[in-house]
Design a protein around this motif. Structure first.
Motif, PDB file in Angstrom:
ATOM      1  N   MET A  23       0.839  -1.183   0.000  1.00 38.32           N
ATOM      2  CA  MET A  23       0.000   0.000   0.000  1.00 38.32           C
ATOM      3  C   MET A  23       0.887   1.250   0.000  1.00 38.32           C
ATOM      4  SD  MET A  23      -2.826   1.531   2.702  1.00 38.32           S
ATOM      5  CE  MET A  23      -3.423  -0.020   3.199  1.00 38.32           C
ATOM      6  N   GLU A  24       0.536   2.197  -0.838  1.00 40.40           N
ATOM      7  CA  GLU A  24       1.299   3.432  -0.949  1.00 40.40           C
ATOM      8  C   GLU A  24       1.044   4.324   0.255  1.00 40.40           C
ATOM      9  OE1 GLU A  24       1.694   7.216  -3.964  1.00 40.40           O
ATOM     10  OE2 GLU A  24       0.945   5.320  -4.748  1.00 40.40           O
ATOM     11  N   GLN A  25       2.107   4.934   0.770  1.00 41.20           N
ATOM     12  CA  GLN A  25       1.996   5.828   1.924  1.00 41.20           C
ATOM     13  C   GLN A  25       1.316   7.133   1.510  1.00 41.20           C
ATOM     14  OE1 GLN A  25       5.739   6.843   3.683  1.00 41.20           O
ATOM     15  NE2 GLN A  25       4.827   8.048   5.305  1.00 41.20           N
ATOM     16  N   TYR A  26       0.399   7.613   2.368  1.00 37.40           N
ATOM     17  CA  TYR A  26      -0.296   8.871   2.095  1.00 37.40           C
ATOM     18  C   TYR A  26       0.683  10.027   2.215  1.00 37.40           C
ATOM     19  CZ  TYR A  26      -3.519  12.768   2.531  1.00 37.40           C
ATOM     20  OH  TYR A  26      -4.189  13.954   2.329  1.00 37.40           O
ATOM     21  N   LYS A  27       0.665  10.896   1.229  1.00 30.77           N
ATOM     22  CA  LYS A  27       1.469  12.113   1.268  1.00 30.77           C
ATOM     23  C   LYS A  27       0.540  13.287   1.525  1.00 30.77           C
ATOM     24  CE  LYS A  27       5.151  10.688  -1.836  1.00 30.77           C
ATOM     25  NZ  LYS A  27       5.946  11.077  -3.002  1.00 30.77           N
ATOM     26  N   LEU A  28       0.969  14.177   2.399  1.00 24.01           N
ATOM     27  CA  LEU A  28       0.176  15.367   2.662  1.00 24.01           C
ATOM     28  C   LEU A  28       0.090  16.217   1.403  1.00 24.01           C
ATOM     29  CD1 LEU A  28       1.585  16.372   6.171  1.00 24.01           C
ATOM     30  CD2 LEU A  28      -0.578  15.230   5.671  1.00 24.01           C
ATOM     31  N   LYS A  29      -1.129  16.634   1.070  1.00 21.50           N
ATOM     32  CA  LYS A  29      -1.360  17.479  -0.100  1.00 21.50           C
ATOM     33  C   LYS A  29      -1.166  18.938   0.309  1.00 21.50           C
ATOM     34  CE  LYS A  29      -4.721  14.397  -2.276  1.00 21.50           C
ATOM     35  NZ  LYS A  29      -4.486  13.294  -1.353  1.00 21.50           N
ATOM     36  N   VAL A  30      -0.321  19.639  -0.436  1.00 23.73           N
ATOM     37  CA  VAL A  30      -0.026  21.037  -0.141  1.00 23.73           C
ATOM     38  C   VAL A  30      -0.354  21.877  -1.374  1.00 23.73           C
ATOM     39  CG1 VAL A  30       1.737  22.702   0.544  1.00 23.73           C
ATOM     40  CG2 VAL A  30       1.783  20.379   1.490  1.00 23.73           C
ATOM     41  N   TYR A  31      -1.267  22.810  -1.180  1.00 20.93           N
ATOM     42  CA  TYR A  31      -1.706  23.727  -2.236  1.00 20.93           C
ATOM     43  C   TYR A  31      -0.710  24.875  -2.343  1.00 20.93           C
ATOM     44  CZ  TYR A  31      -4.827  26.905  -4.757  1.00 20.93           C
ATOM     45  OH  TYR A  31      -5.382  27.752  -5.679  1.00 20.93           O
ATOM     46  N   ILE A  32      -0.282  25.187  -3.543  1.00 18.86           N
ATOM     47  CA  ILE A  32       0.655  26.291  -3.776  1.00 18.86           C
ATOM     48  C   ILE A  32      -0.149  27.557  -4.056  1.00 18.86           C
ATOM     49  CG2 ILE A  32       2.560  27.144  -5.189  1.00 18.86           C
ATOM     50  CD1 ILE A  32       3.060  24.118  -5.925  1.00 18.86           C
ATOM     51  N   SER A  33       0.145  28.617  -3.308  1.00 17.29           N
ATOM     52  CA  SER A  33      -0.590  29.873  -3.447  1.00 17.29           C
ATOM     53  C   SER A  33       0.384  31.023  -3.666  1.00 17.29           C
ATOM     54  CB  SER A  33      -1.405  30.134  -2.172  1.00 17.29           C
ATOM     55  OG  SER A  33      -2.096  31.353  -2.258  1.00 17.29           O
ATOM     56  N   GLY A  34       0.008  31.923  -4.560  1.00 21.68           N
ATOM     57  CA  GLY A  34       0.848  33.085  -4.817  1.00 21.68           C
ATOM     58  C   GLY A  34       0.224  33.958  -5.882  1.00 21.68           C
ATOM     59  N   PRO A  35       0.864  35.082  -6.141  1.00 22.33           N
ATOM     60  CA  PRO A  35       0.318  36.014  -7.127  1.00 22.33           C
ATOM     61  C   PRO A  35       0.351  35.443  -8.538  1.00 22.33           C
ATOM     62  CG  PRO A  35       2.486  36.737  -6.380  1.00 22.33           C
ATOM     63  CD  PRO A  35       2.118  35.546  -5.557  1.00 22.33           C
ATOM     64  N   MET A  36      -0.738  35.701  -9.279  1.00 22.07           N
ATOM     65  CA  MET A  36      -0.844  35.272 -10.680  1.00 22.07           C
ATOM     66  C   MET A  36      -1.363  36.397 -11.566  1.00 22.07           C
ATOM     67  SD  MET A  36      -2.556  31.520 -10.768  1.00 22.07           S
ATOM     68  CE  MET A  36      -1.781  30.073 -10.150  1.00 22.07           C
ATOM     69  N   SER A  37      -2.431  37.047 -11.112  1.00 18.63           N
ATOM     70  CA  SER A  37      -3.145  38.034 -11.939  1.00 18.63           C
ATOM     71  C   SER A  37      -2.229  39.178 -12.362  1.00 18.63           C
ATOM     72  CB  SER A  37      -4.335  38.611 -11.170  1.00 18.63           C
ATOM     73  OG  SER A  37      -5.259  37.593 -10.881  1.00 18.63           O
ATOM     74  N   GLY A  38      -2.262  39.463 -13.649  1.00 14.48           N
ATOM     75  CA  GLY A  38      -1.518  40.595 -14.184  1.00 14.48           C
ATOM     76  C   GLY A  38      -0.037  40.346 -14.368  1.00 14.48           C
ATOM     77  N   LEU A  39       0.427  39.142 -14.071  1.00 18.28           N
ATOM     78  CA  LEU A  39       1.848  38.823 -14.206  1.00 18.28           C
ATOM     79  C   LEU A  39       2.087  38.021 -15.476  1.00 18.28           C
ATOM     80  CD1 LEU A  39       2.578  37.795 -10.506  1.00 18.28           C
ATOM     81  CD2 LEU A  39       2.930  40.025 -11.579  1.00 18.28           C
ATOM     82  N   ASP A  40       3.334  37.984 -15.913  1.00 18.70           N
ATOM     83  CA  ASP A  40       3.714  37.203 -17.093  1.00 18.70           C
ATOM     84  C   ASP A  40       3.393  35.726 -16.851  1.00 18.70           C
ATOM     85  OD1 ASP A  40       4.970  36.259 -19.444  1.00 18.70           O
ATOM     86  OD2 ASP A  40       6.887  36.069 -18.387  1.00 18.70           O
ATOM     87  N   PRO A  41       2.527  35.138 -17.662  1.00 20.21           N
ATOM     88  CA  PRO A  41       2.123  33.736 -17.443  1.00 20.21           C
ATOM     89  C   PRO A  41       3.294  32.755 -17.400  1.00 20.21           C
ATOM     90  CG  PRO A  41       0.757  34.761 -19.127  1.00 20.21           C
ATOM     91  CD  PRO A  41       1.853  35.733 -18.804  1.00 20.21           C
ATOM     92  N   ASN A  42       4.323  33.006 -18.195  1.00 20.56           N
ATOM     93  CA  ASN A  42       5.489  32.116 -18.192  1.00 20.56           C
ATOM     94  C   ASN A  42       6.248  32.189 -16.875  1.00 20.56           C
ATOM     95  OD1 ASN A  42       5.055  31.142 -20.834  1.00 20.56           O
ATOM     96  ND2 ASN A  42       6.051  32.950 -21.688  1.00 20.56           N
ATOM     97  N   GLU A  43       6.366  33.398 -16.330  1.00 18.87           N
ATOM     98  CA  GLU A  43       7.040  33.569 -15.039  1.00 18.87           C
ATOM     99  C   GLU A  43       6.220  32.942 -13.920  1.00 18.87           C
ATOM    100  OE1 GLU A  43       9.823  34.650 -12.128  1.00 18.87           O
ATOM    101  OE2 GLU A  43       9.968  34.344 -14.284  1.00 18.87           O
ATOM    102  N   VAL A  44       4.896  33.109 -13.968  1.00 14.87           N
ATOM    103  CA  VAL A  44       4.013  32.484 -12.976  1.00 14.87           C
ATOM    104  C   VAL A  44       4.186  30.971 -13.021  1.00 14.87           C
ATOM    105  CG1 VAL A  44       1.599  32.025 -12.384  1.00 14.87           C
ATOM    106  CG2 VAL A  44       2.314  34.353 -12.935  1.00 14.87           C
ATOM    107  N   GLN A  45       4.133  30.383 -14.206  1.00 12.20           N
ATOM    108  CA  GLN A  45       4.283  28.941 -14.354  1.00 12.20           C
ATOM    109  C   GLN A  45       5.637  28.482 -13.825  1.00 12.20           C
ATOM    110  OE1 GLN A  45       1.570  27.019 -15.825  1.00 12.20           O
ATOM    111  NE2 GLN A  45       2.679  25.481 -14.655  1.00 12.20           N
ATOM    112  N   ARG A  46       6.687  29.231 -14.125  1.00  9.77           N
ATOM    113  CA  ARG A  46       8.038  28.881 -13.660  1.00  9.77           C
ATOM    114  C   ARG A  46       8.099  28.869 -12.137  1.00  9.77           C
ATOM    115  NH1 ARG A  46      12.077  30.589 -11.280  1.00  9.77           N
ATOM    116  NH2 ARG A  46      11.384  32.734 -11.083  1.00  9.77           N
ATOM    117  N   ARG A  47       7.562  29.909 -11.500  1.00 11.06           N
ATOM    118  CA  ARG A  47       7.605  30.005 -10.030  1.00 11.06           C
ATOM    119  C   ARG A  47       6.793  28.894  -9.366  1.00 11.06           C
ATOM    120  NH1 ARG A  47       5.867  34.914  -7.348  1.00 11.06           N
ATOM    121  NH2 ARG A  47       7.054  34.029  -5.643  1.00 11.06           N
TER     122      ARG A  47
END
Length: 108
Positions: A1-25
């Motif tokens: 049985m696979e061990q449960y990994k804690l799910k962590v949501y990534i949060s940060g600024p997106m709106s109005g920023l360069d989409p490529n830079e957002v994706q990279r970060r």
């Protein structure tokens, strides 16, 4: 049985920023969290979908509700959406981590 990994949501600024830079970060944070043994949830992977801001926030908060924690990227204080996500995570008693090491880490 696979061990449960804690799910962590990534949060940060997106709106109005360069989409490529957002994706990279967000991708960089995803790799960092994976290396720490978490299962990262990367909302930048769905940010290209054609929803308005309010719809996207509703989707993000629903996804966040299924997570165990939240990881706040640098600049989150300047993002209304990231602030909302943090408030929601705290309300749901998720643990909170910050990209900026100078900030306290609150772990449940």
């Amino acid at each position: 049985m696979e061990q449960y990994k804690l799910k962590v949501y990534i949060s940060g600024p997106m709106s109005g920023l360069d989409p490529n830079e957002v994706q990279r970060r967000f991708n960089s944070a995803e790799l960092r969290l994976q290396a720490m043994g978490y299962e990262p949830i990367n909302p930048a992977d769905i940010s290209h979908l054609q929803f308005d801001y309010d719809q996207m926030m509703e989707i993000d908060l629903k996804i966040l509700s299924y997570c165990d924690g939240i990881y706040m990227l640098k600049g989150w204080k300047d993002s209304f959406g990231a602030q909302m996500e943090l408030q929601y995570a705290v309300m749901k008693q998720h643990f909170v981590m910050y990209e900026e090491e100078s900030e306290a880490v609150n772990v449940k």
